[in-house]
Scaffold this motif. Structure first.
Motif, short mmCIF file in Angstrom:
data_model
loop_
_atom_site.label_atom_id
_atom_site.label_comp_id
_atom_site.label_asym_id
_atom_site.label_seq_id
_atom_site.Cartn_x
_atom_site.Cartn_y
_atom_site.Cartn_z
N LEU A 37 -23.18 -3.32 -17.04
CA LEU A 37 -23.04 -4.24 -15.57
C LEU A 37 -21.56 -4.54 -15.61
O LEU A 37 -21.19 -4.65 -14.52
N LYS A 38 -21.02 -5.33 -16.41
CA LYS A 38 -19.49 -5.51 -16.37
C LYS A 38 -18.53 -4.27 -16.23
O LYS A 38 -17.84 -4.57 -15.28
N GLN A 40 -19.22 -1.71 -14.25
CA GLN A 40 -19.62 -1.24 -13.02
C GLN A 40 -19.24 -2.15 -11.99
O GLN A 40 -18.98 -1.66 -10.82
N ARG A 41 -18.90 -3.42 -12.33
CA ARG A 41 -18.45 -4.50 -11.23
C ARG A 41 -16.83 -4.27 -11.21
O ARG A 41 -16.42 -4.88 -10.47
N GLN A 42 -16.13 -3.75 -12.14
CA GLN A 42 -14.80 -3.59 -12.26
C GLN A 42 -14.36 -2.49 -10.98
O GLN A 42 -15.13 -1.69 -10.94
N ASN A 43 -13.21 -2.80 -10.56
CA ASN A 43 -12.61 -1.92 -9.33
C ASN A 43 -12.19 -0.66 -10.06
O ASN A 43 -12.31 0.49 -9.49
#
Length: 86
Positions: A37-38, A40-43
């Motif tokens: 999840l971490k 996937q949230r990064q640009n």
């Protein structure tokens, strides 16, 4: 009404009977999910890492939680007592 169990999901209860917060196998699965999840949230996320985590979650799902129970320190069996000869 009886509650249905989704067999496709990774088991959320330890087969040994440990609480979710204590079971190391469930803890490892949760850590993999959190990392995924971490990322996937990064640009500027690395797709190779994301795919690797997804594959590891799929493997964990196929194996099941009970695979890690053999090495679990909480999985104790009753000690067998050998009869003494007199």
């Amino acid at each position: 009404m009886a509650r249905k169990i989704n067999k496709k999901k990774i088991v959320g209860t330890c087969p040994v009977g440990m609480r979710k917060a204590v079971c190391p196998s469930i803890k490892n699965t949760r850590q993999i999910r959190i990392k995924l999840l971490k990322l996937q949230r990064q640009n500027n996320a690395d797709q190779n890492q994301i795919n690797g985590l997804r594959i590891s979650l799929k493997e964990k799902k196929k194996q099941g939680i009970a695979v890690d129970c053999n090495t679990c320190k909480y999985n104790t069996t009753a000690p067998t007592v050998a009869p003494t000869a007199k």
